[in-house]
Design a protein around this motif. Structure first.
Motif, PDB file in Angstrom:
ATOM      1  N   TYR A 282       0.915  -1.248   0.007  1.00 44.38           N
ATOM      2  CA  TYR A 282      -0.006  -0.143  -0.075  1.00 44.38           C
ATOM      3  C   TYR A 282       0.782   1.367  -0.088  1.00 44.38           C
ATOM      4  O   TYR A 282       0.597   2.341  -0.556  1.00 44.38           O
ATOM      5  CB  TYR A 282      -0.888  -0.115   1.239  1.00 44.38           C
ATOM      6  N   ILE A 283       1.994   1.156   0.580  1.00 41.96           N
ATOM      7  CA  ILE A 283       2.989   2.321   0.556  1.00 41.96           C
ATOM      8  C   ILE A 283       3.446   2.716  -1.111  1.00 41.96           C
ATOM      9  O   ILE A 283       3.237   3.661  -1.176  1.00 41.96           O
ATOM     10  CB  ILE A 283       4.166   2.253   1.355  1.00 41.96           C
ATOM     11  N   SER A 284       3.629   1.545  -1.659  1.00 49.11           N
ATOM     12  CA  SER A 284       3.868   1.773  -3.097  1.00 49.11           C
ATOM     13  C   SER A 284       2.997   2.333  -3.825  1.00 49.11           C
ATOM     14  O   SER A 284       2.969   3.064  -4.877  1.00 49.11           O
ATOM     15  CB  SER A 284       4.507   0.444  -3.604  1.00 49.11           C
ATOM     16  N   LEU A 285       1.943   1.772  -3.456  1.00 52.68           N
ATOM     17  CA  LEU A 285       0.672   2.094  -4.338  1.00 52.68           C
ATOM     18  C   LEU A 285       0.355   3.450  -4.234  1.00 52.68           C
ATOM     19  O   LEU A 285       0.111   4.349  -5.116  1.00 52.68           O
ATOM     20  CB  LEU A 285      -0.663   1.157  -3.929  1.00 52.68           C
ATOM     21  N   THR A 286       0.040   4.060  -2.875  1.00 53.38           N
ATOM     22  CA  THR A 286      -0.230   5.412  -2.661  1.00 53.38           C
ATOM     23  C   THR A 286       1.020   6.214  -3.149  1.00 53.38           C
ATOM     24  O   THR A 286       0.738   7.296  -3.643  1.00 53.38           O
ATOM     25  CB  THR A 286      -0.186   5.503  -0.982  1.00 53.38           C
ATOM     26  N   ALA A 287       2.176   5.901  -3.041  1.00 57.06           N
ATOM     27  CA  ALA A 287       3.406   6.616  -3.564  1.00 57.06           C
ATOM     28  C   ALA A 287       3.068   7.015  -5.022  1.00 57.06           C
ATOM     29  O   ALA A 287       3.374   8.029  -5.561  1.00 57.06           O
ATOM     30  CB  ALA A 287       4.897   6.156  -3.244  1.00 57.06           C
ATOM     31  N   THR A 288       2.918   5.676  -5.800  1.00 55.89           N
ATOM     32  CA  THR A 288       2.528   5.833  -7.060  1.00 55.89           C
ATOM     33  C   THR A 288       1.411   6.942  -7.472  1.00 55.89           C
ATOM     34  O   THR A 288       1.387   7.641  -8.486  1.00 55.89           O
ATOM     35  CB  THR A 288       2.324   4.591  -7.689  1.00 55.89           C
ATOM     36  N   ILE A 289       0.336   6.522  -6.979  1.00 53.61           N
ATOM     37  CA  ILE A 289      -0.754   7.410  -7.033  1.00 53.61           C
ATOM     38  C   ILE A 289      -0.362   8.956  -6.997  1.00 53.61           C
ATOM     39  O   ILE A 289      -0.916   9.774  -7.845  1.00 53.61           O
ATOM     40  CB  ILE A 289      -1.871   7.091  -6.237  1.00 53.61           C
ATOM     41  N   ILE A 290      -0.056   9.344  -5.930  1.00 51.30           N
ATOM     42  CA  ILE A 290       0.510  10.801  -5.646  1.00 51.30           C
ATOM     43  C   ILE A 290       1.494  11.314  -6.534  1.00 51.30           C
ATOM     44  O   ILE A 290       1.393  12.380  -7.143  1.00 51.30           O
ATOM     45  CB  ILE A 290       1.102  10.779  -4.147  1.00 51.30           C
ATOM     46  N   MET A 291       2.617  10.346  -7.154  1.00 52.14           N
ATOM     47  CA  MET A 291       3.393  10.789  -8.159  1.00 52.14           C
ATOM     48  C   MET A 291       2.817  11.180  -9.252  1.00 52.14           C
ATOM     49  O   MET A 291       3.050  12.202 -10.007  1.00 52.14           O
ATOM     50  CB  MET A 291       4.537   9.824  -8.361  1.00 52.14           C
ATOM     51  N   VAL A 292       1.802   9.939  -9.714  1.00 53.60           N
ATOM     52  CA  VAL A 292       1.114  10.086 -11.087  1.00 53.60           C
ATOM     53  C   VAL A 292       0.199  11.502 -10.999  1.00 53.60           C
ATOM     54  O   VAL A 292       0.157  12.369 -12.073  1.00 53.60           O
ATOM     55  CB  VAL A 292       0.312   8.971 -11.461  1.00 53.60           C
ATOM     56  N   ALA A 293      -0.418  11.636  -9.916  1.00 55.12           N
ATOM     57  CA  ALA A 293      -1.258  12.576  -9.852  1.00 55.12           C
ATOM     58  C   ALA A 293      -0.430  14.130  -9.658  1.00 55.12           C
ATOM     59  O   ALA A 293      -0.922  15.055 -10.570  1.00 55.12           O
ATOM     60  CB  ALA A 293      -2.216  12.769  -8.350  1.00 55.12           C
ATOM     61  N   GLY A 294       0.565  14.121  -9.279  1.00 58.65           N
ATOM     62  CA  GLY A 294       1.571  15.256  -9.148  1.00 58.65           C
ATOM     63  C   GLY A 294       1.956  15.564 -10.448  1.00 58.65           C
ATOM     64  O   GLY A 294       1.855  17.074 -10.937  1.00 58.65           O
ATOM     65  N   ILE A 295       2.598  14.365 -11.368  1.00 59.60           N
ATOM     66  CA  ILE A 295       2.832  15.117 -12.715  1.00 59.60           C
ATOM     67  C   ILE A 295       1.514  15.257 -13.724  1.00 59.60           C
ATOM     68  O   ILE A 295       1.655  16.319 -14.279  1.00 59.60           O
ATOM     69  CB  ILE A 295       3.548  13.703 -13.330  1.00 59.60           C
ATOM     70  N   THR A 296       0.523  14.802 -13.426  1.00 65.40           N
ATOM     71  CA  THR A 296      -0.725  15.079 -14.341  1.00 65.40           C
ATOM     72  C   THR A 296      -1.016  16.498 -14.129  1.00 65.40           C
ATOM     73  O   THR A 296      -1.370  17.483 -15.078  1.00 65.40           O
ATOM     74  CB  THR A 296      -1.922  14.255 -14.001  1.00 65.40           C
ATOM     75  N   GLY A 325      -8.527  14.942   1.775  1.00 65.19           N
ATOM     76  CA  GLY A 325      -7.698  13.792   1.563  1.00 65.19           C
ATOM     77  C   GLY A 325      -7.168  13.211   2.821  1.00 65.19           C
ATOM     78  O   GLY A 325      -7.252  12.012   3.112  1.00 65.19           O
ATOM     79  N   VAL A 326      -6.754  13.959   3.687  1.00 63.97           N
ATOM     80  CA  VAL A 326      -6.152  13.638   4.950  1.00 63.97           C
ATOM     81  C   VAL A 326      -7.167  13.322   5.924  1.00 63.97           C
ATOM     82  O   VAL A 326      -6.841  12.406   6.936  1.00 63.97           O
ATOM     83  CB  VAL A 326      -4.893  14.409   5.591  1.00 63.97           C
ATOM     84  N   ALA A 340      -8.106   6.417  -1.052  1.00 64.43           N
ATOM     85  CA  ALA A 340      -8.816   7.743  -1.255  1.00 64.43           C
ATOM     86  C   ALA A 340      -7.968   8.756  -1.124  1.00 64.43           C
ATOM     87  O   ALA A 340      -8.177   9.712  -1.681  1.00 64.43           O
ATOM     88  CB  ALA A 340     -10.362   7.332  -0.684  1.00 64.43           C
ATOM     89  N   TYR A 341      -7.326   8.497   0.220  1.00 61.80           N
ATOM     90  CA  TYR A 341      -6.720   9.650   0.761  1.00 61.80           C
ATOM     91  C   TYR A 341      -5.428  10.049  -0.552  1.00 61.80           C
ATOM     92  O   TYR A 341      -5.175  11.246  -0.736  1.00 61.80           O
ATOM     93  CB  TYR A 341      -5.805   9.326   1.865  1.00 61.80           C
ATOM     94  N   ALA A 342      -4.813   9.085  -1.067  1.00 64.58           N
ATOM     95  CA  ALA A 342      -3.751   9.257  -2.011  1.00 64.58           C
ATOM     96  C   ALA A 342      -4.609   9.992  -3.259  1.00 64.58           C
ATOM     97  O   ALA A 342      -3.802  10.772  -3.865  1.00 64.58           O
ATOM     98  CB  ALA A 342      -3.106   7.936  -2.594  1.00 64.58           C
ATOM     99  N   VAL A 343      -5.739   9.624  -3.590  1.00 68.24           N
ATOM    100  CA  VAL A 343      -6.268  10.072  -4.631  1.00 68.24           C
ATOM    101  C   VAL A 343      -6.571  11.709  -4.802  1.00 68.24           C
ATOM    102  O   VAL A 343      -6.027  12.459  -5.417  1.00 68.24           O
ATOM    103  CB  VAL A 343      -7.331   9.496  -5.381  1.00 68.24           C
TER     104      VAL A 343
END
Length: 427
Positions: A282-296, A325-326, A340-343
């Protein structure tokens, strides 16, 4: 045309050190690419080092005292970074050279970062490691402060949202790749530090290639007086209401961010009761979501802010998204709430990072001291990174659980949004 903007006449007679909408009819693509590359170069190496290779090197040197050494190193580096931000930013603002105000300092930072990271891979005692990391902080800020100064000097107000998004894009990509690159060299930290140093060094040639900064020799020389010191080497004293609202607004946003991110593992294991393997997933998943959202959002938020002619509104909305989110994990300890927080927070973080620097530039008390003042504003990042985990630890200890932490983190984001709303100078 000011000396800072001229490309045809390197010795103009009038100096302003700023760029107006009339001076820049088209978006400065080359500058934006330089900002993105420069941001990527410093953040990818910093996160690869601080997140992976530095702890690994400490474990190699003093495995029994690694926690104490990391804590001491963090304290020393925070102090050094604070002083370097102000001193180098101010020195950059005052630099008169045929190569401009910012480019020479970026070169100094690039070369010095390469050298200090090379040394870090070869130190054999805790004391020399802490000293080398402190030196690295000085050179790192010799890149960061002039980069932010360039964003202020060379980009017209109507394009600042998009240009700030370019800087945020570099930060987003570098953030995602930094620890990944560092992790490839856990078996050879010396080689890893050298690779990261080379990546940082690229900031120097990139600045020369993309910025093509004009001579700053036409900038009037200033005599060394008490007023010069007060104006250039200390916190802003005049016309600074909105500036300090932006500074503390950003601090509270970073406080909300790092009070959750800094305790993500414990939230997953102690609050959501996951096994370590599932928590890591889940740490990897949330980090990936946050990174993709940030780049987008780096491609969306800044250009949208420029098109609307509004900078404050996207900052406030992104702050509210972070707050929402938090707060989500408060309602249930189910792992789905951390997704949901990560999104939500990821979109908020991405949009905030994309337009925050544009707002910061708009509230500067004095464009002539842009690098110094932006460097001080950047300290809100450091403060939030330190205070966030401290707040989380205090709340969890006092309340005996995590639910209050989510409420306070959301409240912190709302305070940040309120402070940004109170800014008057920016729409």
């Amino acid at each position: 045309m000011s000396a800072q903007r001229s490309t045809t006449d390197p010795q103009p007679t009038t100096w302003t050190g700023a760029t107006t909408d009339a001076d820049q009819p088209r978006f400065p693509v080359r500058l934006a690419v330089g900002l993105a590359v420069g941001a990527f170069c410093w953040i990818v190496a910093y996160l690869g080092a601080v997140g992976v290779l530095l702890p690994a090197r400490v474990a190699e040197i003093a495995p029994d005292d690694k926690a104490a050494i990391i804590a001491l190193n963090s304290t020393v580096s925070m102090i050094v970074a604070t002083l370097a931000n102000i001193t180098i930013g101010a020195s950059s603002d005052l630099t008169r050279s045929r190569f401009g105000r910012r480019t020479p300092w970026i070169w100094v930072g690039a070369i010095g970062s390469l050298g200090s990271l090379f040394v870090l891979g070869r130190v054999t005692t805790a004391g020399t490691l802490i000293a080398a990391w402190a030196v690295y902080q000085v050179f790192l800020n010799a890149i960061i402060a002039p980069l932010l100064g360039t964003l202020s000097d060379r980009v017209a107000p109507r394009y600042r949202g998009t240009a700030a998004s370019a800087y945020a894009l570099g930060i987003g990509v570098g953030t995602g790749l930094g620890q990944v690159i560092g992790a490839q060299f856990l078996g050879s930290t010396a080689t890893g530090f050298l690779v990261l140093g080379v990546l940082t060094f690229v900031a120097g040639p990139a600045a020369a290639l993309f910025f093509r900064e004009a001579s700053s020799i036409p900038m009037p020389a200033k005599p060394f007086t008490k007023d010069l010191v007060l104006d250039n080497f200390v916190f802003a004293r005049r016309d600074a209401r909105d500036y300090y609202l932006a500074l503390f607004g950003k601090f509270f946003i970073m406080l909300a961010k790092f009070s959750i991110q800094g305790y993500m593992l414990y939230i997953l294991t102690d609050y959501m009761l996951l096994e370590k393997a599932d928590a890591a997933r889940y740490i990897s998943l949330t980090a990936t979501i946050i990174m993709v959202a940030g780049i987008t959002m780096a491609f969306v938020a800044g250009p949208l802010a420029d098109r609307l002619g509004r900078i404050k509104l996207p900052v406030v909305i992104s702050s509210l998204l972070i707050g929402a989110g938090v707060l989500v994990p408060f309602f249930s300890p189910s792992p789905s709430t951390i997704v949901a927080y990560a999104v939500l927070a990821g979109i908020g973080f991405g949009a905030f990072n994309a337009v925050d620097q544009a707002l910061n530039i708009s509230v500067l008390p004095n464009p002539a001291t842009a690098a110094k003042d932006l460097g001080i504003l950047n300290l809100s990042n450091t403060g939030g990174q330190i205070a966030g985990p401290l707040l989380a630890a205090a709340v969890i200890t006092a309340s005996g659980g995590y639910r209050l932490l989510f409420v306070l983190a959301a409240g912190s984001a709302l305070v940040g949004a309120a402070l940004f709303t109170a800014v008057r100078r920016v729409r």
